[in-house]
Scaffold this motif. Structure first.
Motif, mmCIF file in Angstrom:
data_model
loop_
_atom_site.group_PDB
_atom_site.id
_atom_site.type_symbol
_atom_site.label_atom_id
_atom_site.label_comp_id
_atom_site.label_asym_id
_atom_site.label_seq_id
_atom_site.Cartn_x
_atom_site.Cartn_y
_atom_site.Cartn_z
ATOM 1 N N ARG A 336 -6.736 13.772 -30.310
ATOM 2 C CA ARG A 336 -7.917 13.118 -29.736
ATOM 3 C C ARG A 336 -7.685 13.018 -28.235
ATOM 4 O O ARG A 336 -6.571 12.691 -27.797
ATOM 5 C CB ARG A 336 -8.054 11.731 -30.365
ATOM 6 N N GLY A 337 -8.706 13.354 -27.453
ATOM 7 C CA GLY A 337 -8.528 13.273 -26.007
ATOM 8 C C GLY A 337 -9.781 13.651 -25.238
ATOM 9 O O GLY A 337 -10.881 13.729 -25.787
ATOM 10 N N ILE A 338 -9.569 13.888 -23.923
ATOM 11 C CA ILE A 338 -10.675 14.192 -23.007
ATOM 12 C C ILE A 338 -10.229 15.337 -22.110
ATOM 13 O O ILE A 338 -9.049 15.408 -21.738
ATOM 14 C CB ILE A 338 -10.994 13.012 -22.055
ATOM 15 N N ASN A 339 -11.163 16.172 -21.711
ATOM 16 C CA ASN A 339 -10.815 17.231 -20.772
ATOM 17 C C ASN A 339 -10.915 16.704 -19.340
ATOM 18 O O ASN A 339 -11.908 16.915 -18.656
ATOM 19 C CB ASN A 339 -11.749 18.426 -20.958
ATOM 20 N N MET A 340 -9.870 16.009 -18.899
ATOM 21 C CA MET A 340 -9.835 15.518 -17.518
ATOM 22 C C MET A 340 -8.479 15.871 -16.927
ATOM 23 O O MET A 340 -7.479 15.916 -17.641
ATOM 24 C CB MET A 340 -10.025 13.997 -17.486
ATOM 25 N N PRO A 341 -8.421 16.113 -15.608
ATOM 26 C CA PRO A 341 -7.145 16.495 -15.002
ATOM 27 C C PRO A 341 -6.087 15.421 -15.205
ATOM 28 O O PRO A 341 -6.405 14.226 -15.209
ATOM 29 C CB PRO A 341 -7.483 16.637 -13.514
ATOM 30 N N LEU A 342 -4.847 15.860 -15.350
ATOM 31 C CA LEU A 342 -3.730 14.923 -15.494
ATOM 32 C C LEU A 342 -3.620 14.049 -14.256
ATOM 33 O O LEU A 342 -3.862 14.503 -13.150
ATOM 34 C CB LEU A 342 -2.418 15.700 -15.636
ATOM 35 N N GLY A 343 -3.271 12.814 -14.473
ATOM 36 C CA GLY A 343 -3.087 11.927 -13.330
ATOM 37 C C GLY A 343 -4.363 11.182 -12.965
ATOM 38 O O GLY A 343 -4.316 10.146 -12.333
ATOM 39 N N GLN A 344 -5.533 11.717 -13.394
ATOM 40 C CA GLN A 344 -6.799 11.034 -13.103
ATOM 41 C C GLN A 344 -7.015 9.954 -14.171
ATOM 42 O O GLN A 344 -6.713 10.186 -15.343
ATOM 43 C CB GLN A 344 -7.934 12.062 -13.158
ATOM 44 N N SER A 345 -7.525 8.807 -13.767
ATOM 45 C CA SER A 345 -7.760 7.733 -14.737
ATOM 46 C C SER A 345 -8.723 8.204 -15.816
ATOM 47 O O SER A 345 -9.719 8.866 -15.532
ATOM 48 C CB SER A 345 -8.349 6.516 -14.028
ATOM 49 N N ARG A 346 -8.423 7.856 -17.052
ATOM 50 C CA ARG A 346 -9.279 8.278 -18.167
ATOM 51 C C ARG A 346 -10.203 7.151 -18.609
ATOM 52 O O ARG A 346 -10.849 7.246 -19.644
ATOM 53 C CB ARG A 346 -8.384 8.768 -19.307
ATOM 54 N N LYS A 347 -10.266 6.109 -17.804
ATOM 55 C CA LYS A 347 -11.079 4.957 -18.199
ATOM 56 C C LYS A 347 -12.575 5.265 -18.164
ATOM 57 O O LYS A 347 -13.346 4.654 -18.889
ATOM 58 C CB LYS A 347 -10.763 3.771 -17.294
ATOM 59 N N LYS A 348 -12.990 6.194 -17.289
ATOM 60 C CA LYS A 348 -14.416 6.575 -17.222
ATOM 61 C C LYS A 348 -14.523 8.065 -17.544
ATOM 62 O O LYS A 348 -14.525 8.907 -16.633
ATOM 63 C CB LYS A 348 -14.975 6.320 -15.803
ATOM 64 N N PRO A 349 -14.577 8.427 -18.817
ATOM 65 C CA PRO A 349 -14.594 9.848 -19.184
ATOM 66 C C PRO A 349 -15.809 10.571 -18.574
ATOM 67 O O PRO A 349 -16.906 10.018 -18.562
ATOM 68 C CB PRO A 349 -14.722 9.813 -20.707
ATOM 69 N N ASP A 350 -15.571 11.774 -18.061
ATOM 70 C CA ASP A 350 -16.689 12.542 -17.493
ATOM 71 C C ASP A 350 -17.221 13.570 -18.497
ATOM 72 O O ASP A 350 -17.880 14.525 -18.140
ATOM 73 C CB ASP A 350 -16.281 13.208 -16.171
ATOM 74 N N GLY A 351 -16.909 13.372 -19.744
ATOM 75 C CA GLY A 351 -17.386 14.242 -20.823
ATOM 76 C C GLY A 351 -17.095 13.561 -22.140
ATOM 77 O O GLY A 351 -16.635 12.411 -22.166
ATOM 78 N N PRO A 352 -17.362 14.255 -23.246
ATOM 79 C CA PRO A 352 -17.147 13.612 -24.548
ATOM 80 C C PRO A 352 -15.679 13.409 -24.892
ATOM 81 O O PRO A 352 -14.804 14.063 -24.330
ATOM 82 C CB PRO A 352 -17.779 14.606 -25.532
ATOM 83 N N ALA A 462 4.125 9.838 -20.201
ATOM 84 C CA ALA A 462 4.676 8.804 -19.310
ATOM 85 C C ALA A 462 3.862 8.750 -18.027
ATOM 86 O O ALA A 462 3.717 7.679 -17.425
ATOM 87 C CB ALA A 462 6.133 9.115 -19.024
ATOM 88 N N ILE A 463 3.272 9.889 -17.591
ATOM 89 C CA ILE A 463 2.468 9.930 -16.361
ATOM 90 C C ILE A 463 1.113 9.291 -16.584
ATOM 91 O O ILE A 463 0.611 8.543 -15.754
ATOM 92 C CB ILE A 463 2.251 11.397 -15.889
ATOM 93 N N LYS A 464 0.498 9.552 -17.762
ATOM 94 C CA LYS A 464 -0.877 9.091 -18.030
ATOM 95 C C LYS A 464 -1.060 7.590 -17.928
ATOM 96 O O LYS A 464 -0.207 6.834 -18.292
ATOM 97 C CB LYS A 464 -1.298 9.538 -19.435
#
Ligand SMILES: [Fe+2]
Length: 464
Positions: A336-352, A462-464
Protein backbone atom coordinates in the motif's frame (compact mmCIF):
# COMPACT_ATOMS: atom_id res chain seq x y z
CA UNK A 1 6.22 -55.11 25.85
CA UNK A 2 3.17 -53.30 24.53
CA UNK A 3 5.02 -49.98 24.69
CA UNK A 4 7.90 -51.33 22.62
CA UNK A 5 5.54 -52.63 19.95
CA UNK A 6 4.01 -49.19 19.51
CA UNK A 7 7.38 -47.57 19.17
CA UNK A 8 8.38 -49.97 16.46
CA UNK A 9 5.22 -49.70 14.48
CA UNK A 10 4.54 -45.97 14.58
CA UNK A 11 7.18 -44.78 12.12
CA UNK A 12 5.91 -47.25 9.51
CA UNK A 13 2.33 -46.23 10.04
CA UNK A 14 2.88 -42.50 9.88
CA UNK A 15 5.78 -41.71 7.60
CA UNK A 16 4.80 -43.59 4.43
CA UNK A 17 1.44 -41.81 4.56
CA UNK A 18 2.79 -38.31 5.06
CA UNK A 19 3.70 -37.24 1.50
CA UNK A 20 0.36 -38.30 0.06
CA UNK A 21 -1.53 -36.67 2.93
CA UNK A 22 0.22 -33.40 2.30
CA UNK A 23 0.25 -33.12 -1.46
CA UNK A 24 -2.36 -35.23 -3.24
CA UNK A 25 -5.81 -33.74 -3.44
CA UNK A 26 -8.75 -34.90 -5.49
CA UNK A 27 -10.89 -32.13 -6.86
CA UNK A 28 -14.45 -32.06 -5.66
CA UNK A 29 -17.11 -31.93 -8.36
CA UNK A 30 -20.16 -29.73 -8.07
CA UNK A 31 -23.08 -31.21 -10.04
CA UNK A 32 -26.15 -28.97 -10.33
CA UNK A 33 -29.45 -30.26 -8.92
CA UNK A 34 -33.06 -29.06 -8.94
CA UNK A 35 -32.32 -27.14 -5.76
CA UNK A 36 -30.73 -23.70 -6.30
CA UNK A 37 -27.04 -23.27 -5.55
CA UNK A 38 -24.34 -20.62 -6.25
CA UNK A 39 -26.82 -17.98 -5.03
CA UNK A 40 -25.22 -14.55 -5.21
CA UNK A 41 -26.48 -10.97 -4.90
CA UNK A 42 -25.37 -8.26 -7.31
CA UNK A 43 -26.36 -4.87 -8.68
CA UNK A 44 -28.10 -3.95 -11.92
CA UNK A 45 -29.49 -0.46 -11.30
CA UNK A 46 -30.21 2.06 -8.56
CA UNK A 47 -28.64 0.44 -5.48
CA UNK A 48 -31.17 2.01 -3.12
CA UNK A 49 -34.22 0.74 -4.98
CA UNK A 50 -33.18 -2.52 -6.63
CA UNK A 51 -31.16 -5.66 -6.02
CA UNK A 52 -30.20 -8.43 -8.42
CA UNK A 53 -29.68 -12.12 -7.70
CA UNK A 54 -28.24 -15.07 -9.62
CA UNK A 55 -28.32 -18.80 -9.01
CA UNK A 56 -27.79 -22.14 -10.72
CA UNK A 57 -29.87 -25.32 -11.08
CA UNK A 58 -29.81 -28.36 -13.33
CA UNK A 59 -31.37 -27.98 -16.77
CA UNK A 60 -34.76 -29.47 -15.76
CA UNK A 61 -35.72 -26.29 -13.90
CA UNK A 62 -37.78 -23.75 -15.79
CA UNK A 63 -40.09 -21.01 -14.46
CA UNK A 64 -37.42 -19.75 -12.05
CA UNK A 65 -38.64 -17.09 -9.64
CA UNK A 66 -37.68 -15.04 -6.60
CA UNK A 67 -40.08 -14.67 -3.67
CA UNK A 68 -39.46 -11.40 -1.77
CA UNK A 69 -40.95 -9.69 1.25
CA UNK A 70 -39.94 -6.95 3.66
CA UNK A 71 -37.93 -8.60 6.44
CA UNK A 72 -40.20 -9.82 9.21
CA UNK A 73 -39.29 -11.53 12.48
CA UNK A 74 -42.43 -13.68 12.36
CA UNK A 75 -42.31 -16.78 10.14
CA UNK A 76 -45.71 -15.95 8.59
CA UNK A 77 -44.50 -13.74 5.73
CA UNK A 78 -43.94 -16.39 2.99
CA UNK A 79 -47.57 -16.54 1.87
CA UNK A 80 -47.56 -12.77 1.25
CA UNK A 81 -44.25 -12.70 -0.60
CA UNK A 82 -44.13 -11.03 -4.01
CA UNK A 83 -43.08 -13.31 -6.86
CA UNK A 84 -40.58 -11.92 -9.39
CA UNK A 85 -39.83 -13.86 -12.56
CA UNK A 86 -36.21 -14.62 -13.42
CA UNK A 87 -34.50 -14.92 -16.80
CA UNK A 88 -33.06 -18.37 -17.42
CA UNK A 89 -30.27 -19.37 -19.76
CA UNK A 90 -28.99 -22.85 -20.41
CA UNK A 91 -25.26 -23.25 -20.78
CA UNK A 92 -22.98 -26.16 -21.50
CA UNK A 93 -20.39 -26.41 -18.70
CA UNK A 94 -17.89 -29.29 -18.73
CA UNK A 95 -20.14 -31.07 -21.27
CA UNK A 96 -23.25 -30.83 -19.09
CA UNK A 97 -26.19 -28.52 -19.63
CA UNK A 98 -27.02 -26.37 -16.58
CA UNK A 99 -29.39 -23.45 -16.02
CA UNK A 100 -28.34 -20.04 -14.73
CA UNK A 101 -31.10 -17.76 -13.47
CA UNK A 102 -31.03 -14.02 -12.87
CA UNK A 103 -33.69 -11.71 -11.45
CA UNK A 104 -33.72 -7.99 -10.76
CA UNK A 105 -35.85 -7.03 -7.78
CA UNK A 106 -37.15 -3.51 -8.33
CA UNK A 107 -39.43 -1.01 -6.57
CA UNK A 108 -37.65 -1.61 -3.26
CA UNK A 109 -37.46 1.00 -0.49
CA UNK A 110 -34.07 2.60 0.34
CA UNK A 111 -32.21 1.51 3.51
CA UNK A 112 -34.69 -1.32 4.04
CA UNK A 113 -34.21 -4.94 4.96
CA UNK A 114 -35.82 -7.64 2.79
CA UNK A 115 -36.10 -11.40 2.91
CA UNK A 116 -36.03 -13.52 -0.24
CA UNK A 117 -35.63 -17.01 -1.60
CA UNK A 118 -35.08 -18.38 -5.10
CA UNK A 119 -36.53 -21.46 -6.76
CA UNK A 120 -39.31 -22.67 -9.06
CA UNK A 121 -42.25 -23.11 -6.71
CA UNK A 122 -41.23 -26.65 -5.73
CA UNK A 123 -37.47 -26.60 -5.25
CA UNK A 124 -36.55 -23.58 -3.15
CA UNK A 125 -33.46 -22.14 -1.49
CA UNK A 126 -33.55 -21.07 2.15
CA UNK A 127 -34.68 -17.51 2.92
CA UNK A 128 -31.93 -14.87 2.95
CA UNK A 129 -31.88 -11.30 4.27
CA UNK A 130 -30.36 -8.31 2.53
CA UNK A 131 -30.53 -4.54 2.95
CA UNK A 132 -30.89 -1.94 0.21
CA UNK A 133 -28.57 1.07 0.13
CA UNK A 134 -29.72 4.37 1.52
CA UNK A 135 -30.52 7.16 -0.96
CA UNK A 136 -28.53 9.55 1.25
CA UNK A 137 -24.81 9.83 1.99
CA UNK A 138 -24.85 7.43 4.94
CA UNK A 139 -21.65 5.62 6.08
CA UNK A 140 -20.49 2.80 3.77
CA UNK A 141 -18.51 -0.31 4.75
CA UNK A 142 -17.19 -2.88 2.32
CA UNK A 143 -14.74 -5.75 1.97
CA UNK A 144 -11.99 -6.04 -0.64
CA UNK A 145 -10.14 -9.19 -1.71
CA UNK A 146 -7.07 -9.68 -3.90
CA UNK A 147 -6.64 -12.91 -5.91
CA UNK A 148 -8.25 -16.06 -4.49
CA UNK A 149 -7.21 -18.19 -7.50
CA UNK A 150 -5.76 -21.45 -6.06
CA UNK A 151 -6.78 -24.00 -3.42
CA UNK A 152 -9.95 -21.99 -3.12
CA UNK A 153 -11.95 -24.41 -0.96
CA UNK A 154 -8.96 -25.56 1.03
CA UNK A 155 -7.25 -22.24 1.80
CA UNK A 156 -9.20 -19.26 0.43
CA UNK A 157 -12.36 -20.10 2.37
CA UNK A 158 -10.65 -18.81 5.52
CA UNK A 159 -10.21 -15.42 3.82
CA UNK A 160 -13.87 -14.84 2.97
CA UNK A 161 -15.11 -16.37 6.22
CA UNK A 162 -12.61 -14.34 8.25
CA UNK A 163 -13.70 -11.20 6.40
CA UNK A 164 -17.36 -11.87 7.12
CA UNK A 165 -16.56 -12.48 10.80
CA UNK A 166 -14.72 -9.14 10.95
CA UNK A 167 -17.37 -7.14 9.08
CA UNK A 168 -20.69 -9.02 9.07
CA UNK A 169 -22.60 -5.87 8.16
CA UNK A 170 -20.56 -5.12 5.04
CA UNK A 171 -22.61 -3.36 2.36
CA UNK A 172 -20.87 -5.39 -0.37
CA UNK A 173 -17.68 -7.23 -1.30
CA UNK A 174 -15.16 -6.34 -4.02
CA UNK A 175 -13.09 -9.04 -5.76
CA UNK A 176 -10.18 -7.59 -7.76
CA UNK A 177 -9.85 -10.44 -10.30
CA UNK A 178 -8.38 -13.95 -10.56
CA UNK A 179 -11.13 -15.41 -8.45
CA UNK A 180 -10.21 -18.80 -9.95
CA UNK A 181 -7.24 -20.27 -11.86
CA UNK A 182 -8.77 -21.66 -15.07
CA UNK A 183 -11.53 -19.53 -16.58
CA UNK A 184 -13.94 -22.35 -17.40
CA UNK A 185 -13.06 -24.94 -14.75
CA UNK A 186 -16.46 -25.53 -13.18
CA UNK A 187 -15.08 -27.17 -10.04
CA UNK A 188 -12.99 -24.06 -9.30
CA UNK A 189 -16.09 -21.85 -9.48
CA UNK A 190 -17.82 -24.50 -7.36
CA UNK A 191 -15.08 -24.13 -4.75
CA UNK A 192 -15.38 -20.34 -4.89
CA UNK A 193 -19.12 -20.51 -4.22
CA UNK A 194 -18.68 -23.13 -1.50
CA UNK A 195 -16.13 -20.92 0.29
CA UNK A 196 -18.47 -17.89 0.27
CA UNK A 197 -21.58 -20.05 0.84
CA UNK A 198 -24.58 -18.21 2.23
CA UNK A 199 -22.57 -14.99 2.70
CA UNK A 200 -22.93 -14.43 -1.07
CA UNK A 201 -26.72 -14.64 -0.69
CA UNK A 202 -26.74 -11.87 1.93
CA UNK A 203 -23.98 -9.44 0.90
CA UNK A 204 -23.77 -8.37 -2.78
CA UNK A 205 -20.55 -8.92 -4.75
CA UNK A 206 -18.76 -6.71 -7.26
CA UNK A 207 -15.97 -8.30 -9.28
CA UNK A 208 -13.45 -7.19 -11.92
CA UNK A 209 -12.00 -9.93 -14.15
CA UNK A 210 -8.32 -10.87 -14.09
CA UNK A 211 -6.18 -12.66 -16.66
CA UNK A 212 -7.28 -16.01 -15.23
CA UNK A 213 -10.91 -15.24 -16.02
CA UNK A 214 -9.91 -15.31 -19.71
CA UNK A 215 -9.35 -18.30 -21.99
CA UNK A 216 -8.33 -18.67 -25.64
CA UNK A 217 -11.27 -19.60 -27.85
CA UNK A 218 -10.99 -21.75 -31.01
CA UNK A 219 -9.67 -18.69 -32.91
CA UNK A 220 -7.04 -18.06 -30.21
CA UNK A 221 -8.92 -14.97 -29.10
CA UNK A 222 -8.82 -14.11 -25.38
CA UNK A 223 -12.40 -14.61 -24.19
CA UNK A 224 -14.15 -13.98 -20.87
CA UNK A 225 -14.99 -17.09 -18.80
CA UNK A 226 -18.28 -18.69 -19.85
CA UNK A 227 -19.29 -18.54 -16.17
CA UNK A 228 -18.82 -14.79 -15.66
CA UNK A 229 -21.88 -13.15 -17.16
CA UNK A 230 -24.42 -15.91 -16.36
CA UNK A 231 -23.37 -16.17 -12.71
CA UNK A 232 -22.82 -12.51 -11.74
CA UNK A 233 -25.32 -9.65 -11.87
CA UNK A 234 -23.17 -6.58 -12.51
CA UNK A 235 -24.08 -3.14 -13.90
CA UNK A 236 -24.26 -2.88 -17.70
CA UNK A 237 -23.26 0.78 -17.93
CA UNK A 238 -19.68 0.25 -19.18
CA UNK A 239 -18.13 0.75 -22.60
CA UNK A 240 -19.31 -1.45 -25.45
CA UNK A 241 -17.62 -4.86 -25.49
CA UNK A 242 -16.77 -4.73 -21.77
CA UNK A 243 -20.27 -5.34 -20.42
CA UNK A 244 -20.26 -6.52 -16.79
CA UNK A 245 -16.48 -6.20 -16.60
CA UNK A 246 -16.10 -2.38 -16.73
CA UNK A 247 -18.92 -0.55 -14.95
CA UNK A 248 -19.72 1.75 -12.04
CA UNK A 249 -22.14 2.09 -9.15
CA UNK A 250 -22.90 5.11 -6.99
CA UNK A 251 -23.29 3.98 -3.39
CA UNK A 252 -24.19 6.53 -0.69
CA UNK A 253 -21.85 9.26 -1.94
CA UNK A 254 -19.09 7.11 -3.44
CA UNK A 255 -18.54 6.20 -7.08
CA UNK A 256 -17.07 2.71 -7.43
CA UNK A 257 -15.57 2.00 -10.85
CA UNK A 258 -14.53 -1.45 -12.08
CA UNK A 259 -12.06 -1.51 -14.97
CA UNK A 260 -11.09 -4.42 -17.21
CA UNK A 261 -7.29 -4.27 -17.15
CA UNK A 262 -6.88 -7.61 -18.90
CA UNK A 263 -8.51 -6.52 -22.18
CA UNK A 264 -6.87 -3.07 -21.94
CA UNK A 265 -3.39 -4.59 -21.60
CA UNK A 266 -3.89 -6.98 -24.52
CA UNK A 267 -5.47 -4.48 -26.90
CA UNK A 268 -4.49 -0.80 -27.15
CA UNK A 269 -7.83 0.06 -28.80
CA UNK A 270 -9.62 -1.26 -25.72
CA UNK A 271 -7.18 0.65 -23.51
CA UNK A 272 -8.08 3.90 -25.30
CA UNK A 273 -11.81 3.22 -25.43
CA UNK A 274 -12.02 2.28 -21.76
CA UNK A 275 -9.90 5.30 -20.76
CA UNK A 276 -12.28 7.60 -22.69
CA UNK A 277 -15.25 6.00 -20.90
CA UNK A 278 -13.43 6.40 -17.57
CA UNK A 279 -12.93 10.11 -18.30
CA UNK A 280 -16.59 10.53 -19.16
CA UNK A 281 -17.89 8.88 -15.98
CA UNK A 282 -15.30 10.75 -13.89
CA UNK A 283 -16.15 14.13 -15.41
CA UNK A 284 -19.83 13.55 -14.65
CA UNK A 285 -19.18 12.16 -11.17
CA UNK A 286 -21.24 14.03 -8.55
CA UNK A 287 -19.88 11.98 -5.62
CA UNK A 288 -17.43 13.12 -2.96
CA UNK A 289 -15.34 9.94 -3.10
CA UNK A 290 -14.08 7.81 -6.00
CA UNK A 291 -12.78 4.28 -5.55
CA UNK A 292 -11.43 2.24 -8.48
CA UNK A 293 -10.81 -1.49 -8.66
CA UNK A 294 -9.13 -3.60 -11.32
CA UNK A 295 -6.86 -6.60 -11.54
CA UNK A 296 -3.46 -5.45 -12.90
CA UNK A 297 -1.65 -3.00 -10.64
CA UNK A 298 -0.67 0.48 -11.81
CA UNK A 299 2.48 -0.02 -9.70
CA UNK A 300 3.58 -3.62 -9.39
CA UNK A 301 4.48 -5.19 -6.10
CA UNK A 302 6.13 -8.35 -7.42
CA UNK A 303 9.65 -8.42 -8.71
CA UNK A 304 10.04 -8.29 -12.49
CA UNK A 305 6.41 -7.41 -13.20
CA UNK A 306 5.31 -4.16 -14.80
CA UNK A 307 2.25 -2.94 -16.70
CA UNK A 308 3.81 0.19 -18.22
CA UNK A 309 1.24 1.04 -20.92
CA UNK A 310 -1.59 0.53 -18.47
CA UNK A 311 0.12 2.81 -15.92
CA UNK A 312 1.10 5.50 -18.45
CA UNK A 313 -2.50 5.74 -19.63
CA UNK A 314 -4.41 5.49 -16.37
CA UNK A 315 -2.23 7.07 -13.68
CA UNK A 316 -2.48 10.65 -15.05
CA UNK A 317 -6.25 10.22 -15.31
CA UNK A 318 -6.50 9.04 -11.70
CA UNK A 319 -4.66 12.19 -10.64
CA UNK A 320 -6.67 14.45 -12.94
CA UNK A 321 -10.02 13.18 -11.64
CA UNK A 322 -8.95 12.98 -7.97
CA UNK A 323 -9.38 9.26 -7.48
CA UNK A 324 -9.02 8.48 -3.77
CA UNK A 325 -8.24 4.78 -3.68
CA UNK A 326 -7.21 2.10 -6.22
CA UNK A 327 -7.76 -1.55 -5.23
CA UNK A 328 -5.84 -4.17 -7.23
CA UNK A 329 -4.54 -7.76 -7.34
CA UNK A 330 -2.41 -9.92 -9.67
CA UNK A 331 0.98 -9.71 -7.95
CA UNK A 332 0.39 -12.20 -5.09
CA UNK A 333 1.94 -9.93 -2.47
CA UNK A 334 0.64 -6.98 -0.41
CA UNK A 335 1.61 -3.34 -0.67
CA UNK A 336 0.00 0.00 0.00
CA UNK A 337 1.42 3.39 -0.87
CA UNK A 338 1.49 6.54 -3.00
CA UNK A 339 3.46 7.55 -6.06
CA UNK A 340 5.33 10.48 -4.52
CA UNK A 341 9.07 11.24 -4.54
CA UNK A 342 11.07 9.93 -1.60
CA UNK A 343 11.71 12.47 1.08
CA UNK A 344 8.55 14.46 0.24
CA UNK A 345 5.91 14.50 2.98
CA UNK A 346 3.15 12.00 2.27
CA UNK A 347 0.62 13.76 4.46
CA UNK A 348 -1.06 15.44 1.45
CA UNK A 349 -1.14 12.79 -1.30
CA UNK A 350 -1.12 14.23 -4.82
CA UNK A 351 -2.81 11.13 -6.22
CA UNK A 352 -4.68 8.04 -5.09
CA UNK A 353 -3.59 5.54 -2.46
CA UNK A 354 -2.69 2.32 -4.30
CA UNK A 355 -3.24 -1.10 -2.75
CA UNK A 356 -2.30 -4.52 -4.11
CA UNK A 357 -3.44 -7.49 -2.08
CA UNK A 358 -3.73 -11.27 -2.17
CA UNK A 359 -6.35 -13.39 -0.41
CA UNK A 360 -5.43 -16.85 -1.75
CA UNK A 361 -2.34 -19.00 -1.09
CA UNK A 362 -0.24 -18.38 -4.24
CA UNK A 363 2.72 -16.18 -3.25
CA UNK A 364 5.37 -14.24 -5.22
CA UNK A 365 8.55 -12.38 -4.22
CA UNK A 366 8.00 -8.77 -3.11
CA UNK A 367 9.47 -5.98 -5.25
CA UNK A 368 9.95 -3.56 -2.29
CA UNK A 369 9.63 -0.41 -4.38
CA UNK A 370 9.82 3.27 -3.42
CA UNK A 371 6.08 3.92 -3.59
CA UNK A 372 5.26 1.40 -0.83
CA UNK A 373 4.43 2.49 2.71
CA UNK A 374 3.56 -0.96 4.04
CA UNK A 375 4.19 -4.30 2.37
CA UNK A 376 3.72 -8.01 3.07
CA UNK A 377 5.16 -11.18 1.65
CA UNK A 378 3.70 -14.69 1.96
CA UNK A 379 0.56 -13.50 3.77
CA UNK A 380 -3.11 -14.14 2.95
CA UNK A 381 -5.17 -11.02 3.67
CA UNK A 382 -8.57 -9.38 3.40
CA UNK A 383 -9.39 -5.69 3.74
CA UNK A 384 -12.18 -3.59 5.23
CA UNK A 385 -12.96 -0.02 4.12
CA UNK A 386 -15.30 2.29 6.00
CA UNK A 387 -16.30 5.72 4.67
CA UNK A 388 -18.17 8.18 6.87
CA UNK A 389 -18.67 11.66 5.45
CA UNK A 390 -15.12 13.11 5.16
CA UNK A 391 -13.18 10.16 6.49
CA UNK A 392 -12.14 6.92 4.81
CA UNK A 393 -10.67 4.24 7.10
CA UNK A 394 -8.77 1.35 5.54
CA UNK A 395 -7.64 -1.79 7.36
CA UNK A 396 -5.91 -4.90 6.07
CA UNK A 397 -6.27 -8.09 8.12
CA UNK A 398 -4.37 -11.35 7.95
CA UNK A 399 -6.75 -14.25 7.26
CA UNK A 400 -6.53 -15.25 10.91
CA UNK A 401 -7.92 -11.87 11.93
CA UNK A 402 -4.93 -9.73 12.97
CA UNK A 403 -4.71 -6.13 11.77
CA UNK A 404 -1.78 -5.87 9.38
CA UNK A 405 -2.15 -2.38 7.90
CA UNK A 406 -4.23 0.73 8.60
CA UNK A 407 -4.57 4.29 7.42
CA UNK A 408 -7.21 7.02 7.23
CA UNK A 409 -7.85 9.56 4.51
CA UNK A 410 -9.48 12.79 5.65
CA UNK A 411 -11.00 15.00 2.95
CA UNK A 412 -11.19 18.75 3.45
CA UNK A 413 -13.83 21.08 1.98
CA UNK A 414 -11.85 21.61 -1.21
CA UNK A 415 -11.53 17.85 -1.78
CA UNK A 416 -7.85 17.60 -0.73
CA UNK A 417 -7.05 14.42 1.18
CA UNK A 418 -4.78 14.15 4.22
CA UNK A 419 -3.20 10.79 4.91
CA UNK A 420 -3.19 9.64 8.53
CA UNK A 421 -0.60 6.87 8.74
CA UNK A 422 -1.65 4.28 11.32
CA UNK A 423 0.61 1.32 10.49
CA UNK A 424 3.36 2.51 12.85
CA UNK A 425 1.31 1.74 15.93
CA UNK A 426 0.32 -1.79 14.87
CA UNK A 427 1.48 -4.81 16.83
CA UNK A 428 2.53 -6.81 13.77
CA UNK A 429 5.93 -6.21 12.24
CA UNK A 430 6.19 -6.03 8.45
CA UNK A 431 6.34 -9.56 7.03
CA UNK A 432 8.96 -9.30 4.30
CA UNK A 433 10.64 -12.71 4.23
CA UNK A 434 10.57 -14.65 1.00
CA UNK A 435 8.02 -17.48 0.88
CA UNK A 436 9.69 -20.81 1.82
CA UNK A 437 9.19 -22.26 -1.63
CA UNK A 438 11.02 -19.33 -3.26
CA UNK A 439 13.83 -19.49 -0.71
CA UNK A 440 14.42 -23.08 -1.77
CA UNK A 441 14.09 -22.37 -5.48
CA UNK A 442 16.11 -19.13 -5.67
CA UNK A 443 19.73 -19.36 -6.72
CA UNK A 444 22.37 -17.76 -4.52
CA UNK A 445 22.56 -14.61 -6.67
CA UNK A 446 18.78 -14.18 -6.50
CA UNK A 447 18.78 -14.55 -2.73
CA UNK A 448 21.59 -12.00 -2.47
CA UNK A 449 19.67 -9.59 -4.68
CA UNK A 450 16.50 -9.97 -2.58
CA UNK A 451 18.46 -9.37 0.58
CA UNK A 452 19.97 -6.18 -0.85
CA UNK A 453 16.54 -4.96 -1.89
CA UNK A 454 15.25 -5.73 1.59
CA UNK A 455 18.08 -3.70 3.19
CA UNK A 456 17.50 -0.75 0.84
CA UNK A 457 13.77 -0.80 1.62
CA UNK A 458 14.51 -0.71 5.34
CA UNK A 459 16.87 2.26 4.82
CA UNK A 460 14.23 4.13 2.80
CA UNK A 461 11.67 3.46 5.53
CA UNK A 462 13.98 5.19 7.98
CA UNK A 463 14.03 8.25 5.65
CA UNK A 464 10.24 8.45 5.16
FE1 LIG B 1 -3.51 -12.23 -12.40
Amino acid sequence: MRFRFRLLLYPFLIFPLMPSLLSAQTNKSYPASRFPDRIILGFKGDVSRSQAVNWRTDSTVSDAVVAIHEADPSPDFPENARIVKAKTQQILMDGKKVSYHEAVLTELKPASQYVYRVGNGTYWSEWFHFKTASDKNEPVSFLYFGDAQNDIRSLWSRAIRGAFSTLPNADFMIHAGDLINRANADFEWGEWFEAGGWVNGMIPSLAAPGNHEYFKDENQKGTLSRHWRPQFALPENGPEGLTETAYYIDYQGIRFISLNSQEAILNSEVLEKQAAWFEKVSRENPNRWTIIFHHHPIFSTAKGRDNDEWREKMEPLYKKYHVDLVLQGHDHTYARGINMPLGQSRKKPDGPIYVVSVSGPKMYALGLENWMDRAASNTQLYQTVHVDQNKLSFKAYTVNGEIYDAFDLVKDKSGQNSLVELSGSLKMQERLDLPDELQKRFKEAELKEYNERFQKYKQRKAIK
